[in-house]
Structures are given as C-alpha cells and as structure tokens.
Scaffold this motif. Structure first.
Motif, PDB file in Angstrom:
ATOM      1  N   ILE A  50      -2.391   0.688  -4.356  1.00  0.00           N
ATOM      2  CA  ILE A  50      -1.501  -0.457  -4.119  1.00  0.00           C
ATOM      3  C   ILE A  50      -0.646  -0.684  -5.352  1.00  0.00           C
ATOM      4  O   ILE A  50      -1.127  -0.613  -6.488  1.00  0.00           O
ATOM      5  N   ILE A  57       0.843  -1.188   0.000  1.00  0.00           N
ATOM      6  CA  ILE A  57       0.000   0.000   0.000  1.00  0.00           C
ATOM      7  C   ILE A  57       0.884   1.246   0.000  1.00  0.00           C
ATOM      8  O   ILE A  57       1.751   1.410   0.868  1.00  0.00           O
ATOM      9  N   THR A 108       0.666   2.355   5.420  1.00  0.00           N
ATOM     10  CA  THR A 108       1.421   2.523   4.178  1.00  0.00           C
ATOM     11  C   THR A 108       2.907   2.256   4.407  1.00  0.00           C
ATOM     12  O   THR A 108       3.405   2.332   5.530  1.00  0.00           O
ATOM     13  N   GLY A 136      -5.915   3.794  -0.337  1.00  0.00           N
ATOM     14  CA  GLY A 136      -6.143   2.523  -1.004  1.00  0.00           C
ATOM     15  C   GLY A 136      -5.400   2.250  -2.285  1.00  0.00           C
ATOM     16  O   GLY A 136      -5.718   1.284  -2.995  1.00  0.00           O
ATOM     17  N   LEU A 184      -5.860  -7.966   3.034  1.00  0.00           N
ATOM     18  CA  LEU A 184      -5.074  -7.091   3.891  1.00  0.00           C
ATOM     19  C   LEU A 184      -4.507  -7.843   5.090  1.00  0.00           C
ATOM     20  O   LEU A 184      -4.881  -8.993   5.365  1.00  0.00           O
TER      21      LEU A 184
END
Length: 472
Positions: free
Chosen positions: A106, A99, A154, A104, A123
């Motif tokens: 990726i 991420i 992240t 969101g 996830l």
C-alpha cells in the motif's frame, strides 16, 4: 399570436438542447468510482501520548509560507473525540492510501505514518489489518506499507508525465475520517515547486483536498492513478482551491527502492543555485531569464570534480531544459548515483557541455554541515544558533561597527525569540557584542527564566527583542 408561440417553443427547445449538450460534455465519474474505490484504504495510527504531543495534527497542511496553521483553526481538523477526556492509545484516522499489489503493498504519505507506534489499514470490505511500515521517505513524503492479505483489488498506475494542464482528475480519500469521499477538479499546473520540497515536481489541482485525504490517489479519467495527494496551501486553515499531488512516477520510484532496500538514494550534483531574473540573464549573455545560476560549488562534490564553476548558468540537464532553478534538483535527484550526466551551461558568454558523474545525495545534516564552515559547525550555545563574524558588506551597508551575523537558527530560545537568518546581534543582555567569542560568552552567562534584552539589526533597521532561557 401563433407566430409568437412558435418563437417561444423554438427558444425553449434550443435552451434544452444547449443544456443537454453541455451536460453531455462533462465527465461522468460513476463507473470510474465503482471500479477504483475498492483499492482505496483508510489509514489510522496508534501513538503514545508523548509521541502524539510531538506531532502536528495538521500534518503537511500549512500556510503559503510554510507556517503552521494557527491554533484557532485546529478544531476544524480533528475528529471530535480527539479533544475529549484523558489521552489514550486509540487509533486516530489520519489519512488514506491505495493498494498497488494484490499481495498487500500500500502506498501513502510519509507524514501520515510518521511517528506511529501502530498502523491500522481499513479496507473497502470493512476489514481492519495491522500494517508493517516497509519504508518511509521524508524528502518525497512517501511511505510503503504491507498488510498480510492476498488477492486484493489494486489500482491501475498511469503515467504522470502524460497528464496535461486542464484535464479532469478525481480524488478518493477519507477527509476528516469520512471514508470514500470523492472530489473532482482539473490539473491546474505541472512540475510546481514548493518551499522546502526540493525533490518533488508537484501536480497542482483544484480538487478539494482536506486532512484525511493525504496519501490517497489522484485518478485521471481512464481510472489510472497519476498522483498521490499530499498538501494544500491555505490562508484560512481550510481548502482554498490549491492542492498538490506527488506524481505517481516519482512515488513509484521511491516505493520500489523502499521495497528493495528500505531506504532511498538520490542523485547529487553538489551546487547551491539561484533563480535567473531578467537583469542576470542579460549580464550572463542569455536571450531570456532561464536556467539555474550556480552560486556556490560545494567542496568535494561531483560538481567540483567535473569542473563546474560558480557563475555557470545550467540550461539543460541530460538534455532536459532547466527553465526555473527549481527544475534542477528533482531532475538530478532521479538519476542513479554513479551514472554520468551531461550538464549544458552558459559560461563566459559561451555554451558548453560538462559531463558529471552523479554522486549520492547526503543526509540533510551532512548537507547542512557542507554549507557551513568548521568553526560554525563546532559552535554550541544555549540559544542554539550558528553565528559568524560581521562582514564588511553589512558594516558599510548598514553603518555598523559591531555585531555577529546569524547564519542558522535551530529549535531553541533563539528561534522562540523570533531571530532570523541574516539578523545581526549587536547587544545581548546589555553587553556589546564585538565578536563570536563575545557572543558565546554572553550567551553562556544568560540567566534562567528571566527575559533579557537583545538588540539586533534586521535589514538595516535596529530593534530590541526579549530573549528568555528556560530552566536548565
């Protein structure tokens, strides 16, 4: 006796001290893994039976010459349920990702999601969300995904230009579907060029990478992502200490373009180049073998407009040295189309600078067409080959009186028969081949579902090979 005991005690203490000192010098990955693993994801795809049949289950995992891994090894690279029962549309774990923004986005490999009807992201907290493929770039093997989620963990992005050969790196991914597996090693080399991968200066490592690691992050000891794990080279079908990652700087340049416009543009010079060896370096007046020798300037290209010539040796591009010919494509590719670039060349024994307005890299098909003549491009035959008239050089060198030269081999009967670029076809189905017209006529008259002999000359040696067309 007492003296011997003292000597023994001192030796034991010294050994323990050495062991502890060596252990202290090795990195401790525990905190790094705790901090970074929440931002790593598993990626599964759903494909229809037809599209799954068209995909190579090994993705980008191939042998040292770019060949597919033999069938005998494939069961090592598949999940057990993949070979059992009827085909069905069910998620298959194909790779990893990470991420890059809390809303969101990726990053993963192009080959992980290529051909997928649906992409599922799992996830760290075990949630499974369907992802949108924002964009995907085959040339860099990078894809950008988007899931509907907020406040996600992240990764920290590093600077891949600053990594050094010999430093420790760590990978987290899902090899064979085993989520959050951690492997570590060192950087073995930088800016490594691979066959058919022109626009990526790969990071080579000895980190254990296997199918399912594709698209996962490569971390430095500061917990920063410096690469995207992409490929291995292997002779056995398994990891052999050679793995390759896409530098994160390159990956993010691609990702940003995919996010902004859904596709990637690259700079284009418009030359065909070759390596400079010792003898060529001496003949062109160079002190050492270095640079990219211009073998051909493509028509209507930025190089032609700027006055670059065949025989120029490109030594620098925008003040960056060109040591190997493979350095040039990714240097040019990272320049924005329309920008001016300074190209330093050796021409006629003298160094000079040429300013080039960089163009936009054409598609692969447009590049293929640019490198062939109109007559070659217009050819259409059941063997799916492009051939040209026999040249005088091959006639004299191999003592040939007839034949046509294979210029391109595309998927089809010719490729299935094992034809290679540079082969000379002298006879087809017992018919002498004198010209391209003879070849096209003989190819049109080939029978279906019956092998016929084809005589070729390969590197000066004649041999017959069987050729068979499938039913039309």
């Amino acid at each position: 006796m007492v003296h011997s005991a003292r000597i023994f005690l001192v030796s034991v203490v010294a050994l323990l001290w050495t062991t502890l000192a060596n252990a202290a010098s090795l990195p401790d990955f525990k905190e790094l893994v705790k901090e970074t693993s929440p931002a790593v994801v598993n990626i599964s795809t759903v494909q229809s039976a037809a599209s799954a049949d068209d995909q190579n289950p090994l993705g980008q995992f191939r042998g040292p010459n770019g060949e597919e891994i033999p069938e005998i090894f494939r069961h090592f690279f598949q999940m057990p349920e993949m070979d059992k029962g009827p085909r069905r549309r069910s998620p298959q774990s194909l790779g990893s990702g990470f991420i890059i923004s809390g809303d969101g986005y990726i990053l993963t490999n192009h080959h992980v999601v290529d051909g997928a009807d649906k992409v599922i992201v799992r996830l760290n907290d075990r949630r499974e969300l369907e992802a949108e493929v924002v964009g995907s770039d085959k040339r860099a093997d990078i894809a950008l995904l988007k899931i509907d989620a907020e406040d996600l963990p992240t990764v920290k992005l590093g600077n891949s230009d600053k990594i050094e050969v010999g430093e420790w790196v760590l990978a987290i991914g899902s090899p064979f579907g085993f989520d959050y597996s951690v492997t570590a090693g060192i950087v073995s080399a930088k800016e490594r060029a691979l066959a058919n991968e022109t626009y990526v200066p790969f990071i080579q490592t000895d980190v254990a990478i296997n199918p399912g690691n594709s698209g996962g992050p490569l971390f430095n000891l500061d917990g920063e992502v410096v690469g995207v794990n992409s490929q291995i080279y292997t002779r056995s079908g398994g990891f052999m200490g050679l793995s390759f990652a896409i530098p994160i700087d390159v990956a993010m340049e691609v990702a940003n373009q995919l996010k902004e416009k859904g596709f990637v543009t690259r700079g284009w010079l418009g030359v065909i180049i070759q390596e400079v060896n010792k003898d060529l370096a001496e003949s062109f007046g160079l002190d050492k073998p270095a640079g990219a020798l211009v073998a051909k300037v493509l028509p209507d290209s930025p190089a032609q407009a700027a006055g670059l010539q065949e025989g120029d040796v490109i030594l620098k591009f925008n003040n960056m040295p060109v040591i190997l010919s493979s350095d040039l494509p990714h240097q040019v590719g990272r320049v924005k189309p329309g920008a001016k670039a300074k190209v330093s060349v050796m021409r006629g024994g003298e160094r000079r600078n040429v300013w080039v307005t960089i163009g936009e890299l054409p598609t692969e098909q447009e590049l293929a067409n640019a490198g062939s003549s109109k007559k070659e491009r217009d050819q259409s035959n059941p063997l799916n080959l492009v051939v040209s008239e026999l040249d005088d050089n091959r006639k004299s060198k191999w003592n040939l009186s007839n034949g046509v030269v294979v210029r391109r081999v595309m998927q089809g009967p010719g490729a299935d028969a094992g034809l290679m670029v540079g082969d000379v076809i002298t006879m087809l189905n017992r018919e002498q081949i004198e010209s391209v017209a003879d070849f096209e006529e003989a190819a049109r008259n080939l029978p279906d579902d019956r092998a016929v002999p084809m005589r070729i000359v390969r590197r000066g040696s004649p041999l017959f090979i069987p050729l068979k067309l499938s039913s039309k």
